[in-house]
Write a protein that holds these residues in place. Structure first.
Motif, short mmCIF file in Angstrom:
data_model
loop_
_atom_site.label_atom_id
_atom_site.label_comp_id
_atom_site.label_asym_id
_atom_site.label_seq_id
_atom_site.Cartn_x
_atom_site.Cartn_y
_atom_site.Cartn_z
N LYS A 1 0.83 -1.22 0.00
CA LYS A 1 0.00 0.00 0.00
C LYS A 1 0.86 1.26 0.00
N SER B 1 3.43 1.69 -1.79
CA SER B 1 4.07 1.88 -3.10
C SER B 1 3.37 2.96 -3.90
N PHE C 1 0.93 1.37 -6.27
CA PHE C 1 -0.11 0.47 -5.77
C PHE C 1 -1.38 0.54 -6.62
N LYS D 1 -2.97 -2.37 -9.07
CA LYS D 1 -4.32 -2.97 -8.95
C LYS D 1 -5.05 -2.91 -10.30
#
Lengths: 165, 430
Positions: B326, B328, B331, B335
């Protein structure tokens, strides 16, 4: 025409193409070239190798032969049964070629890669003639009957059966 | 994920596509066709093959049944039209560009790259007269401003070396489409199980199949997969595909082969002339590896993320670059483009810089110190002393391979064993 017969010309099923290639025996190629380097000549040679009776049609080459077959000036001059017409002519000529094909009782009207004419397709389908557009019968035969996979192409064919050679 | 087949899903296709039972013998495992050449039926058959009038085999430098089975399997899993397998991932990069480039032409290349690719494209390509223009992976505008009338392709890594970096593919696709050039995506670190670049509009995908695809570090190889969507016909930028080929009697690849043109050219010309063909033995090992790709990738991803989460809390770790964390900056993009995981290759910064990095890799018991990734075994690497050591310090830092950087390729062992091993090695640093 019942809904089940409506063909999606953007995305043919393998079964539709496979049934056509299995059911036809004689194919007239309109625009067949005597120049062996042209795509139409490639297709003709390949289909002959696969056992089809192939009849070249080209008004500019009457009197010549391709792979031993006499060239006819037009479809109405062909004096034998034609199951399928495959055209190497501009899309705008397709409606007239469909009319000519219907007159000689063909079952399938096929248009090569890059060719599409939905009006021609409708005329053909209304007369009960199956239509394939923007495809090549040589590539489709090779894809569906095993040869193209071994050239590294995605054939879409999944089988756990031993293929007949 | 792309709909790859009207009836079957990814895992089924990973097992079955391309490798139906052998038509000659019924052999259920696909055979290794270990042969250089193939007999012609007769002179006319030979002529048909040489003229490209019929598909078939001439000589294994151009094509081979075992290699073709791998090509079909991977083309299927990427949702592509066809594939060209090569002797290595590097060879795949050359073969991918060969139909597109010519002396004086340019390829725009994202700068977060495997160090070997930076060397290949930055230096060796100059010997072909090909010019690589390096731009900032994280700044799509830098791609746009690098476009010229000589641009012939854009090349990026999807999940980028040395790990944890996610390229915003959709933005780069827009730029490639606007410039009318194909986008080539190296999908090695993700594999088609985690991401299919063609789904987002890329035109060509390349892999080092040596990594997760083969999966056990036992077979070198690469592959180039074509979407079949790029309009080559009549396109003056790409004369190899759009103008008559003298050696094939004036044949125009895009006219004769339609959406097969690029892959046909790569077999009939690129591999024929450059000779960087994949061996049947390596193709066979990789063919078997790909069958278990979905299972391995699930484990690689879960082990990799657990390891990253552990490292992030460790006192001797400065930072961790893993797109699944999270913390990063990638992130959200991770996703979006990699909903099932961001692989198992990532990097972290060890406190104490270069010396600590070297000490760490010498203290681990389960991590093999090798310059490879995507193996069942866990691997460790200190890029600035190995893969990226031929780069300048600035290049090292720009490509995410500074002196404190340690790269892990987390394998499929028990994750608690791997964590315990790294923990003891990190604690051993002080």
């Amino acid at each position: 025409m019942p809904d089940s017969f409506i063909v999606n010309h953007d995305n043919y099923t393998d079964n539709y193409i496979r049934d056509i290639l299995r059911s036809v025996h004689s194919i007239a190629i309109v625009g067949a070239s005597i120049n062996w380097k042209r795509p139409s000549n490639f297709v003709m040679k390949y289909l002959i190798q696969k056992g089809y009776r192939v009849i070249p049609v080209n008004k500019n080459s009457v009197g010549d032969q391709i792979y031993g077959q006499n060239i006819y000036p037009d479809l109405s001059s062909v004096k034998e049964t034609v199951d399928m017409v495959d055209i190497f002519r501009p899309s705008k000529e397709a409606p007239q070629l469909v009319e000519n094909s219907i007159l000689i009782g063909v079952k399938v009207f096929w248009m090569q890669l890059e060719l599409r004419n939905d009006r021609a397709a409708k005329i053909a389908e209304d007369a009960g003639v199956k239509v394939v557009m923007n495809r090549c019968p040589k590539i489709e035969y090779a894809r569906l009957f095993g040869e193209l996979g071994w050239s590294g192409f995605n054939t879409g064919v999944i089988s756990v059966k031993k293929r007949r050679t | 994920m792309l709909k790859l087949h009207p009836n079957y899903g990814f895992n089924t296709l990973a097992v079955h596509s391309g490798s139906a039972p052998d038509p000659a013998t019924g052999a259920r495992t696909f055979p290794i066709y270990q042969t250089a050449a193939y007999v012609f039926d007769d002179a006319d058959h030979a002529a048909s093959l040489y003229n490209l009038q019929s598909p078939g085999f001439i000589y294994s430098r151009l094509s081979n049944p075992t290699v073709a089975a791998l090509e079909e399997k991977l083309a299927t899993l990427e949702g592509g039209r066809g594939g060209t397998a090569t002797s290595s991932g590097h060879a795949a990069e050359i073969i991918a560009l060969f139909p597109l480039m010519a002396p004086g032409m340019e390829v725009i290349v994202a700068d977060k790259l495997y160090g070997g690719t930076i060397n290949l494209m930055g230096k060796s390509f100059q010997k072909f007269g090909w010019k690589a223009i390096f731009v900032d992976t994280e700044d799509p505008e830098s791609f746009q401003s690098a476009i010229t009338d000589k641009t012939r392709a854009i090349f990026i890594e999807n999940l980028a070396n040395p790990g944890g970096i996610v390229t915003d593919l959709e933005e780069i696709v827009k730029i490639a489409n606007g410039a009318g050039v194909p986008l080539i995506v190296d999908n090695t670190l993700a594999t088609p199980f985690l991401s299919q670049p063609l789904e987002w509009g890329a035109d060509i995908v390349v892999h080092s199949t040596t990594k997760y695809l083969s999966g056990q570090g036992n077979a070198l190889g690469g592959i180039v997969i074509d979407s079949g969507n790029f309009p080559w016909l009549g396109n003056p930028k790409y004369p190899s595909l759009s103008s008559p080929s003298a050696e094939y009697n004036g044949l125009i690849f895009s006219e004769t082969f339609g959406d097969l043109a690029y892959t046909m050219y790569n077999h009939a010309v690129s591999l024929r002339d450059l000779g960087c063909t994949q061996s049947p033995m390596n193709a066979w090992l990789t063919l078997n590896g790909v069958e278990t790709l979905p299972l391995r990738m699930e484990r690689h991803c879960s082990n990799g993320l657990a390891m990253a989460e552990f490292l992030e809390k460790h006192q001797n770790v400065e930072w961790v670059s893993h797109a699944g964390l999270k913390s990063s900056p990638y992130f959200k993009l991770g996703k979006k483009y990699f909903p099932n995981g961001t692989g198992s290759l990532f990097s972290f910064g060890v406190k104490g810089g270069y010396e600590s990095g070297i000490k760490l890799l010498e203290s681990v018991e389960l991590f093999s110190h090798v310059a490879n990734l995507g193996d069942t075994r866990s691997l460790i690497l200190h890029p600035s002393s190995t893969t990226h050591r031929q780069l300048t310090k600035d290049q090292q830092i720009a490509s995410g391979a500074g002196p404190e950087v340690v790269r892990l390729s987390v394998g499929i062992e028990c994750v608690e064993d791997l964590i315990a091993d790294i923990d003891q090695a990190l604690n051993n640093l002080r």
